[in-house]
Design an enzyme around this catalytic site. Sequence first.
Site, PDB file in Angstrom:
ATOM      1  N   SER A  77       0.810  -1.564   0.004  1.00  0.00           N
ATOM      2  CA  SER A  77      -0.122  -0.217   0.077  1.00  0.00           C
ATOM      3  C   SER A  77       0.888   1.353   0.024  1.00  0.00           C
ATOM      4  O   SER A  77       1.351   1.096   0.656  1.00  0.00           O
ATOM      5  CB  SER A  77      -0.912   0.006   1.589  1.00  0.00           C
ATOM      6  OG  SER A  77      -2.547   1.056   1.046  1.00  0.00           O
ATOM      7  N   ASP A  97      -7.245   3.145  -3.361  1.00  0.00           N
ATOM      8  CA  ASP A  97      -7.885   3.359  -2.336  1.00  0.00           C
ATOM      9  C   ASP A  97      -8.072   4.558  -1.730  1.00  0.00           C
ATOM     10  O   ASP A  97      -6.916   5.493  -0.945  1.00  0.00           O
ATOM     11  CB  ASP A  97      -7.173   2.466  -0.553  1.00  0.00           C
ATOM     12  CG  ASP A  97      -7.802   2.686   0.792  1.00  0.00           C
ATOM     13  OD1 ASP A  97      -9.048   2.767   0.733  1.00  0.00           O
ATOM     14  OD2 ASP A  97      -7.400   1.453   1.669  1.00  0.00           O
ATOM     15  N   GLU A 130     -10.747   0.938  -3.448  1.00  0.00           N
ATOM     16  CA  GLU A 130     -11.374   0.650  -2.134  1.00  0.00           C
ATOM     17  C   GLU A 130     -12.151   2.164  -1.543  1.00  0.00           C
ATOM     18  O   GLU A 130     -11.896   2.964  -1.842  1.00  0.00           O
ATOM     19  CB  GLU A 130      -9.845   0.189  -1.631  1.00  0.00           C
ATOM     20  CG  GLU A 130     -10.620  -0.025   0.152  1.00  0.00           C
ATOM     21  CD  GLU A 130      -9.007  -0.695   0.415  1.00  0.00           C
ATOM     22  OE1 GLU A 130      -7.669  -1.324  -0.336  1.00  0.00           O
ATOM     23  OE2 GLU A 130      -9.193  -0.737   1.833  1.00  0.00           O
ATOM     24  N   ASP A 162     -14.140  -1.378   3.051  1.00  0.00           N
ATOM     25  CA  ASP A 162     -13.263  -1.724   4.275  1.00  0.00           C
ATOM     26  C   ASP A 162     -13.577  -1.209   5.157  1.00  0.00           C
ATOM     27  O   ASP A 162     -14.706  -1.966   5.880  1.00  0.00           O
ATOM     28  CB  ASP A 162     -12.007  -1.100   3.788  1.00  0.00           C
ATOM     29  CG  ASP A 162     -10.936  -0.605   4.697  1.00  0.00           C
ATOM     30  OD1 ASP A 162     -11.161  -0.900   6.080  1.00  0.00           O
ATOM     31  OD2 ASP A 162      -9.572  -0.241   4.558  1.00  0.00           O
ATOM     32  N   LYS A 191     -10.214  -6.252   7.894  1.00  0.00           N
ATOM     33  CA  LYS A 191      -9.175  -6.120   8.899  1.00  0.00           C
ATOM     34  C   LYS A 191      -9.900  -7.104  10.326  1.00  0.00           C
ATOM     35  O   LYS A 191     -10.388  -5.863  10.909  1.00  0.00           O
ATOM     36  CB  LYS A 191      -9.218  -5.099   9.424  1.00  0.00           C
ATOM     37  CG  LYS A 191      -8.853  -3.882   7.969  1.00  0.00           C
ATOM     38  CD  LYS A 191      -7.814  -2.718   7.790  1.00  0.00           C
ATOM     39  CE  LYS A 191      -7.544  -2.121   6.356  1.00  0.00           C
ATOM     40  NZ  LYS A 191      -7.729  -0.448   6.364  1.00  0.00           N
ATOM     41  N   GLY A 204      -3.790  -3.667   6.264  1.00  0.00           N
ATOM     42  CA  GLY A 204      -3.117  -3.841   7.215  1.00  0.00           C
ATOM     43  C   GLY A 204      -3.365  -2.254   7.528  1.00  0.00           C
ATOM     44  O   GLY A 204      -4.965  -1.240   7.539  1.00  0.00           O
TER      45      GLY A 204
HETATM   46  O1  OSB Z   1      -7.326   1.375   4.274  1.00  0.00           O
HETATM   47  O2  OSB Z   1      -6.330  -0.007   4.547  1.00  0.00           O
HETATM   48  C1  OSB Z   1      -6.242   1.306   4.970  1.00  0.00           C
HETATM   49  C2  OSB Z   1      -2.983   2.257   7.110  1.00  0.00           C
HETATM   50  C3  OSB Z   1      -4.098   2.873   7.741  1.00  0.00           C
HETATM   51  C4  OSB Z   1      -5.057   3.371   7.618  1.00  0.00           C
HETATM   52  C5  OSB Z   1      -5.890   2.391   6.721  1.00  0.00           C
HETATM   53  C6  OSB Z   1      -5.310   1.942   5.873  1.00  0.00           C
HETATM   54  C7  OSB Z   1      -3.853   1.666   6.032  1.00  0.00           C
HETATM   55  C8  OSB Z   1      -2.951   0.945   5.025  1.00  0.00           C
HETATM   56  C9  OSB Z   1      -1.937   1.053   5.347  1.00  0.00           C
HETATM   57  O3  OSB Z   1      -2.786   0.604   3.205  1.00  0.00           O
HETATM   58  C10 OSB Z   1      -1.538  -0.952   4.739  1.00  0.00           C
HETATM   59  C11 OSB Z   1      -0.673  -1.834   5.737  1.00  0.00           C
HETATM   60  O4  OSB Z   1      -0.525  -1.753   6.544  1.00  0.00           O
HETATM   61  O5  OSB Z   1       0.547  -1.802   4.889  1.00  0.00           O
HETATM   62 MG    MG Z   2      -8.562   0.909   3.282  1.00  0.00          MG
END
Ligand code: OSB
Ligand code: MG
Length: 384
Positions: A138, A191, A216, A241, A265, A293
């Site tokens: 990401s 995203d 996303e 998400d 998640k 994540g």
């Molecule tokens: O929306 O997926 C998300 C990190 C913090 C808050 C929201 C998101 C994210 C990421 C990080 O996309 C993904 C990772 O931990 O590698």
């Molecule tokens: Mg997300």
Amino acid sequence: MLTLQSVTLREVSLHLKEPFRISSGVTSDRRILLLELDDGEGTTAWSECVAGEYPNYSCETIETAWLAIRDYVLPRVIGKVFDSPADVWSLLVRDFRGHNMAKAAVEMGMWELEARRQGISLSDLLGGVRDQIEVGVSIGIQSTPEELAIRASACLQEGYRKIKVKVMPGADIEFVSGLREQFPEAPLMVDANNAYTLADMETLQALDNLDLLMIEQPLAWDDLVQHATLQARLNTPICLDESITSVDRVRDMIELGSGKIVNIKPGRVGGFSPSIAIHDLCEQTGIPVWCGGMLESGVGRGYNVALASLPNFRFPGDISPSSRYWQRDIVTPEWSMRPDGTIQLRRGEPGTGIEVDRELIDSLTVKSEKLSTETYLRIRRNPD
Ligand code: OSB
Ligand code: MG
């Protein structure tokens, strides 16, 4: 049989190698809430609460989670005798709304504690079927399309099997179309973390033409209805998400047509029991899921690796290796990715298969609090 005897909460601060920007804010230092669960019989397990410093992803923060764990979650769990960690979740939903990340930190820790008690891997306890999981990256919002291209290209070189690009108005079409031109075949997705509304239809339709795996959470963090309106106008699958906080929200998504893919998640939905319920419902209804994540340390990463070994995890997860985020992770061994873009499960080891680096954790600890069965007898917070 499983009983939680005590939990030590602690906050550690881990410096990110580079700031991570999403549409709703930026993280430079990750304040992380860790839990050490103890069964009082010689087995301990570490878990991680994924709440962030600010409520810019969900309502929770590490401060609210600390409070909720101490005053609402633990009184329901500590000292109770459980046949299985699968029985913890029901105690956390009755007359206790929200606070899913706080609930999850304890609920998931109970699965890990049980896996370690039995001497089996967490993946085995959860019903995992894979020995390795596919990894995606990401990439946070960058200042220019060139910066983004440099990072994405490096990630493809490293072997990542999916590239997720954070987008927001002003950092979207130009950025992502440039990448698509440079990498016509790459498995790309975006995203938006709620950065758009239905008034941005032109932008969203332009994204729809970039041959993305999915888009996303483009719209509001708690919305399902407007996402359904949008999905009807896009060919690209919408992946939800933030909006998916329970298995019931997945049922709503299916009924309304709000999306076609679910990012699970476990922290966001309250733990492993609801994650498995969502996984199973999606499997039965032909909806692929993948593991998201939250910039976890190696502790939380281990839980995501185990969960992603279940059969219906059909896209690479946002489960980067430790070195993407941290100069030095708080676990040994660190999580590493092979050149083919996979992480190997540590099946031969109990639980997640890693151990924490206590010395390092001690040196990073900002505050801690130990809570035990005695604590709750003394303050009579136990609700029943
Ligand atoms: O929306 O997926 C998300 C990190 C913090 C808050 C929201 C998101 C994210 C990421 C990080 O996309 C993904 C990772 O931990 O590698
Ligand atoms: Mg997300």
